[in-house]
Design a protein around this motif. Structure first.
Motif: not given
Length: 182
Positions: A144-149
């Motif tokens: 996960f990364n911030r954009r995906t979350v």
């Protein structure tokens, strides 16, 4: 070795979807048990009908798990039914990623659900439950990364997290705890 021999069971008829989840789905049906990680806790559940939402699938699969896994080691600690957001459509990818607190619980889940049908499944394809290519909650969180979350949060499709007693935990709190979100 009590794992169902997924190498000889029927392969999933559809290729893994491209994108963030493909690393989880690669080679799950062809894992060589001699090369498998020491502890398998993450499973891929394939052939999930499109009519199932994440919540509906979680309730059906974990309802069964919760009946067997109460107390100290409740079972499922991470659950997601990945969706594709292509061409303005939000569509299930037909598989779920499930992580367990222990290998024993994952094995029991696989033995219970592999080649079985969900309540609202139909009879065309049974579930195919196999070890994921990557294993463990830490490996999951590294995907996960911030954009995906943020994208999952906007769509209302954050994964489900649970503590060791089986109580749901706020997904955003977990993403902050792992340093993915501020």
């Amino acid at each position: 070795d009590n794992w169902t021999d997924v190498a000889t069971s029927e392969p999933s008829p559809r290729a893994p979807p491209a994108g963030v989840w493909s690393i989880w789905l690669d080679a799950a049906s062809t894992i060589d048990s001699s090369a498998a990680p020491r502890e398998i806790t993450t499973l891929v559940v394939r052939n999930v009908p499109a009519r199932y939402t994440q919540e509906k699938l979680f309730q059906e699969l974990s309802g069964d798990a919760n009946a067997h896994f109460q107390g100290e080691d409740a079972g499922i600690n991470f659950f997601i039914l990945p969706f594709s957001f292509r061409a303005g459509h939000c569509r299930s990818q037909g598989c779920a990623i499930v992580n367990f607190c222990s290998e024993e619980l994952a094995m029991q889940f696989q033995q219970r659900w592999h080649r079985q049908y969900l309540t609202n499944h139909g009879r065309t394809k049974c579930l195919h439950v196999a070890p994921a290519a990557l294993q463990g909650l830490s490996a999951i969180m590294n995907q996960f990364n911030r954009r995906t979350v943020e994208k999952l949060q906007r769509a209302g499709m954050l994964p489900i997290f649970a503590d060791v007693r089986g109580n749901r935990v706020d997904a955003m709190r977990e993403f902050r705890r792992y340093g993915i979100m501020p």
